[in-house]
Write a protein that holds these residues in place. Structure first.
Motif: not given
Length: 333
Positions: A141-147
C-alpha cells in the motif's frame, strides 16, 4: 573463494561469487590415500638421488568425494524474510516498535542459499531498497501511495511518460515523502537515463499496469473479467494500455466459469520445490494449457530444464476440445 551455505535443517549448497551448486556425496571404487610429503612420478624422475623405496606414513583415506551440480539458487526465503517487516514509510509507528529482525547483506549471505551476485540480482527483481543499512521491501500500500504521487505529478505537469525529470519530482514531492523513496519508486517503475546533463526516467507501462491490477485484485476472491478489465483501464495513468499478458504469474483467468472471472495467483506464493509446485498448481486447477501454466513454472527452469521438459516429467498431457492440456501424474489430495 567458495562458501558452504545452509542452516541445519537445509540441504547443503556450495556457492561461488555468482553460482550455486548442490553438494552430494559420491562413492568411488578407488580408495584415496592421504600421504604427507607425497612425491609424484614426475618429481621422482627429476630427483635421481631418491630412487630407493620410500616408506610413507598414510595419514588418512577416503572412499567418497563431494560431487557438485549447478542448481537454482534458493531465493524464495529472501522475500519471506524481508516480508516479515515491510517498510510502511517514515511515519510508521510499527517500524519504531517492530520486534522483527532487519537484515544487512551480511545477514542475508548467512541465511540465503545463493551466491552474492544471485542475491543482489534478486533484491533488484523484488524492488528491495537499503534503508539505514538494512535491506527492506516496501509494504504494497505504501508502494502504491508513492507511485500514485508520481503518476499524479506526471499528469498535472503533462509530462511525457518517456521523459520524467528526477530533479523536479524530488523538488515537488520531497515535502510529502523522503526523497530517497521518491527516487526508489522511479527506479522500480522506470528506466533511468541522462539527457543533456539531466536525469530522466522512462516509465514502464507493463510494470505500472501490473501493480495497478494487483491493487484491484488483492481484496477480491474473484472478479468478473470484463468488469475488471474496464475498471483496470480506468485506473492506470492516461496514455497507458492494459493487456492481460501483463499479468503473467500474477493473476489467472478462469474461462470455465460463466461469466469469465479473474483472480490473484502470485508465482512467489507457490512452493519452491518442483514436485510441490506442481502439486499446488494441480490442486488449484485440474487441467492446464501450456500458455496458462508456463508463467507459474518458468522460474523452475535451469540451463538443462525447459518448460517442456518440466511438463513431461511432472504432468501428463491429453487433448481436450482440440487443445493440449496437462494434468497431474499422481492423485492430488
Amino acid at each position: 573463494s567458495l562458501v558452504i551455505r545452509g542452516e541445519k535443517h537445509e540441504q547443503v549448497v556450495l556457492c561461488s561469487k555468482d553460482k550455486t551448486y548442490d553438494m552430494k556425496i559420491a562413492d568411488t571404487s578407488n580408495m584415496l590415500l592421504f600421504i604427507p610429503g607425497c612425491k609424484t612420478p614426475e618429481q621422482l624422475k627429476a630427483d635421481q638421488a631418491s630412487c630407493n623405496v620410500i616408506h610413507s606414513q598414510i595419514a588418512g583415506f577416503s572412499k567418497n568425494y563431494w560431487e557438485l551440480r549447478r542448481c537454482r539458487p534458493k531465493l524464495k526465503k529472501l522475500r519471506k524474510l524481508l516480508m516479515e517487516d515491510p517498510y510502511e514509510g517514515p511515519d510508521s509507528r510499527k517500524d519504531q516498535t517492530s520486534t522483527f529482525s532487519k537484515y544487512t547483506m551480511e545477514d542475508l549471505l548467512s541465511l540465503i542459499q545463493a551466491s552474492e551476485e544471485e542475491i543482489l540480482h534478486q533484491l533488484q527483481v523484488i524492488d528491495a531498497c537499503k534503508i539505514e543499512g538494512y535491506w527492506r521491501i516496501l509494504e504494497f500500500d505504501y508502494e502504491m501511495k508513492l507511485l500514485n504521487h508520481v503518476t499524479q505529478l506526471i499528469d498535472s505537469e503533462s509530462w511525457s511518460l518517456s521523459k520524467v525529470p528526477l530533479h523536479t519530482c524530488l523538488e515537488e514531492l520531497g515535502s510529502l515523502e523522503p526523497r530517497e523513496m521518491i527516487e526508489h519508486i522511479l527506479l522500480s517503475y522506470g528506466r533511468k537515463y541522462t539527457d543533456d546533463g539531466e536525469v530522466y526516467f522512462e516509465m514502464q507501462e507493463d510494470k505500472i499496469c501490473r501493480a495497478t491490477a494487483q491493487m484491484l485484485l488483492q481484496n477480491a476472491v474473484k472478479f468478473n473479467l470484463s468488469e475488471f478489465q474496464e475498471v483496470w483501464q480506468q485506473s492506470v495513468p492516461e496514455g497507458m494500455t492494459t493487456r492481460l499478458d501483463q499479468l503473467k504469474g500474477l493473476a489467472l483467468v478462469d474461462k470455465s466459469s460463466k461469466p469469465e472471472t479473474i483472480f490473484l495467483l502470485k508465482v512467489e506464493d507457490l512452493p519452491e520445490d518442483n514436485q510441490e509446485r506442481f502439486n499446488s498448481l494441480f490442486s488449484i486447477r485440474e487441467k492446464w494449457t501450456e500458455v496458462d501454466i508456463a508463467p507459474y513454472i518458468q522460474d523452475l527452469c535451469t540451463e538443462k530444464q525447459t518448460v517442456g521438459t518440466l511438463l513431461t516429467k511432472y504432468a501428463r498431457s491429453s487433448t481436450q476440445n482440440g487443445v493440449k492440456v496437462y494434468n497431474s501424474r499422481r492423485p492430488i489430495s
